[in-house]
Design a protein around this motif. Structure first.
Motif, short mmCIF file in Angstrom:
data_model
loop_
_atom_site.label_atom_id
_atom_site.label_comp_id
_atom_site.label_asym_id
_atom_site.label_seq_id
_atom_site.Cartn_x
_atom_site.Cartn_y
_atom_site.Cartn_z
N SER A 268 38.34 -10.97 -18.03
CA SER A 268 38.64 -11.69 -16.79
C SER A 268 37.55 -11.44 -15.76
CB SER A 268 39.98 -11.19 -16.24
OG SER A 268 40.30 -11.84 -15.04
N TYR A 269 37.14 -12.49 -15.10
CA TYR A 269 36.21 -12.41 -13.98
C TYR A 269 37.06 -12.07 -12.76
CZ TYR A 269 32.37 -13.82 -10.91
OH TYR A 269 31.36 -13.85 -9.98
N ARG A 270 36.63 -11.13 -11.95
CA ARG A 270 37.44 -10.65 -10.84
C ARG A 270 36.79 -10.94 -9.50
NH1 ARG A 270 36.77 -5.78 -14.50
NH2 ARG A 270 34.80 -6.53 -13.81
N VAL A 271 37.59 -11.51 -8.60
CA VAL A 271 37.13 -11.85 -7.25
C VAL A 271 38.03 -11.13 -6.25
CG1 VAL A 271 36.81 -13.72 -5.57
CG2 VAL A 271 36.39 -14.15 -8.01
N CYS A 272 37.42 -10.55 -5.22
CA CYS A 272 38.18 -9.96 -4.12
C CYS A 272 37.70 -10.58 -2.82
CB CYS A 272 38.00 -8.44 -4.08
SG CYS A 272 39.05 -7.63 -2.84
N VAL A 273 38.64 -11.12 -2.06
CA VAL A 273 38.35 -11.77 -0.78
C VAL A 273 38.66 -10.75 0.33
CG1 VAL A 273 38.76 -13.81 0.61
CG2 VAL A 273 39.14 -13.91 -1.84
N LYS B 61 40.13 -23.81 1.78
CA LYS B 61 40.33 -24.79 0.71
C LYS B 61 38.99 -25.36 0.24
CE LYS B 61 43.69 -27.81 1.33
NZ LYS B 61 44.67 -28.70 2.01
N ALA B 62 38.12 -25.71 1.17
CA ALA B 62 36.82 -26.27 0.81
C ALA B 62 35.97 -25.26 0.05
CB ALA B 62 36.09 -26.74 2.07
N ALA B 63 35.96 -24.02 0.51
CA ALA B 63 35.19 -22.98 -0.18
C ALA B 63 35.78 -22.67 -1.55
CB ALA B 63 35.13 -21.72 0.68
N SER B 64 37.10 -22.70 -1.65
CA SER B 64 37.76 -22.44 -2.93
C SER B 64 37.42 -23.50 -3.96
CB SER B 64 39.28 -22.34 -2.75
OG SER B 64 39.61 -21.21 -1.96
N GLU B 65 37.39 -24.75 -3.54
CA GLU B 65 36.99 -25.84 -4.44
C GLU B 65 35.56 -25.63 -4.94
OE1 GLU B 65 38.25 -28.55 -5.99
OE2 GLU B 65 40.24 -27.97 -5.30
N GLY B 66 34.67 -25.29 -4.01
CA GLY B 66 33.28 -25.05 -4.39
C GLY B 66 33.14 -23.88 -5.34
N LEU B 67 33.87 -22.81 -5.08
CA LEU B 67 33.83 -21.64 -5.96
C LEU B 67 34.40 -21.97 -7.33
CD1 LEU B 67 33.18 -18.72 -6.57
CD2 LEU B 67 35.32 -18.08 -5.43
N ALA B 68 35.49 -22.72 -7.37
CA ALA B 68 36.09 -23.10 -8.64
C ALA B 68 35.10 -23.91 -9.48
CB ALA B 68 37.38 -23.89 -8.42
N GLY C 85 43.66 -22.13 -10.76
CA GLY C 85 44.65 -22.59 -11.73
C GLY C 85 44.57 -24.10 -11.93
N ASP C 86 44.40 -24.83 -10.83
CA ASP C 86 44.28 -26.28 -10.91
C ASP C 86 43.05 -26.71 -11.71
OD1 ASP C 86 46.57 -26.45 -9.37
OD2 ASP C 86 45.51 -27.01 -7.52
N HIS C 87 42.02 -25.87 -11.71
CA HIS C 87 40.78 -26.16 -12.44
C HIS C 87 40.79 -25.57 -13.86
CE1 HIS C 87 38.04 -28.02 -9.41
NE2 HIS C 87 38.96 -27.53 -8.59
N GLY C 88 41.95 -25.05 -14.28
CA GLY C 88 42.06 -24.47 -15.62
C GLY C 88 41.40 -23.12 -15.77
N LEU C 89 41.20 -22.42 -14.66
CA LEU C 89 40.53 -21.11 -14.70
C LEU C 89 41.48 -19.95 -14.41
CD1 LEU C 89 37.34 -22.16 -12.71
CD2 LEU C 89 37.49 -21.74 -15.17
N GLY C 90 42.76 -20.24 -14.29
CA GLY C 90 43.73 -19.22 -13.93
C GLY C 90 43.77 -18.03 -14.88
N VAL D 212 45.51 -16.64 -1.84
CA VAL D 212 46.56 -17.54 -2.31
C VAL D 212 45.97 -18.91 -2.67
CG1 VAL D 212 48.64 -18.79 -1.59
CG2 VAL D 212 48.42 -16.35 -1.10
N VAL D 213 45.13 -19.44 -1.79
CA VAL D 213 44.54 -20.76 -2.01
C VAL D 213 43.58 -20.72 -3.20
CG1 VAL D 213 42.99 -22.50 -1.03
CG2 VAL D 213 44.83 -21.51 0.37
N LEU D 214 42.76 -19.70 -3.28
CA LEU D 214 41.79 -19.61 -4.38
C LEU D 214 42.50 -19.46 -5.72
CD1 LEU D 214 38.91 -19.50 -5.43
CD2 LEU D 214 38.87 -17.06 -4.84
#
Length: 157
Positions: free
Chosen positions: A2-7, A142-149, A28-33, A21-23
């Motif tokens: 698992s790749y791990r991210v801490c905000v 939300k915008a940053a989360s989309e870009g990161l995903a 998950g929506d991008h199939g990366l959950g 929560v948003v990320l």
């Protein structure tokens, strides 16, 4: 694996838990959950164990997210051994994290993943603000989360 991210923000009761929560949902929506785990923390420890700020939680709930399980934590230097990417909400926390970080640690600003934002753009602290400030933070996250995903989808697959 698992790749791990801490905000990370200052107290871990407003910005970073909202981003967590948003990320998590965006990934998950991008199939990366199943490939990426997300958590959050603060550089300060005075809110440890506390739930998310009520305004942050209400803002999330108004947009279909659930932040009720969050409990604030303080970021510990030992976590750099366990985390692949640390995302700071602003330059103050970015500097604090980089002072703690070992060589080679990946520590960046959250909004650096928003293609519409300048590379040094911050997520402002809404703590002393009103509902609009929390809504603005949500949109930035939300915008940053989309870009990161999208970045992680290209990187991890």
């Amino acid at each position: 694996m698992s790749y791990r991210v801490c905000v990370v923000c200052l107290g871990n009761i407003c910005r970073s838990p909202m981003a967590e929560v948003v990320l998590r949902k965006t990934l998950g929506d991008h199939g990366l959950g199943d490939l990426v785990s997300v958590d959050s923390a603060g550089t300060g420890g005075w809110h440890q164990g506390h739930p998310m700020d009520e305004r942050a939680s209400a803002t999330l709930a108004e947009h279909g997210y659930d932040g009720s399980a969050h409990r604030a934590r303080r970021f510990l230097p030992a976590w750099f051994d366990e985390v692949d990417l640390v995302l700071a909400m602003d330059t103050e926390n970015l500097r604090a994290l980089r002072r703690l970080a070992p060589a080679g640690a990946d520590v960046r600003l959250m909004r650096s993943f928003d293609p519409a934002a300048p590379q040094d753009a911050e997520v402002p602290d809404p703590f002393y603000g009103d509902r609009e400030d929390f809504a603005e933070v949500l949109e930035m996250v939300k915008a940053a989360s989309e870009g990161l995903a999208k970045h992680l989808a290209a990187t991890l697959r």
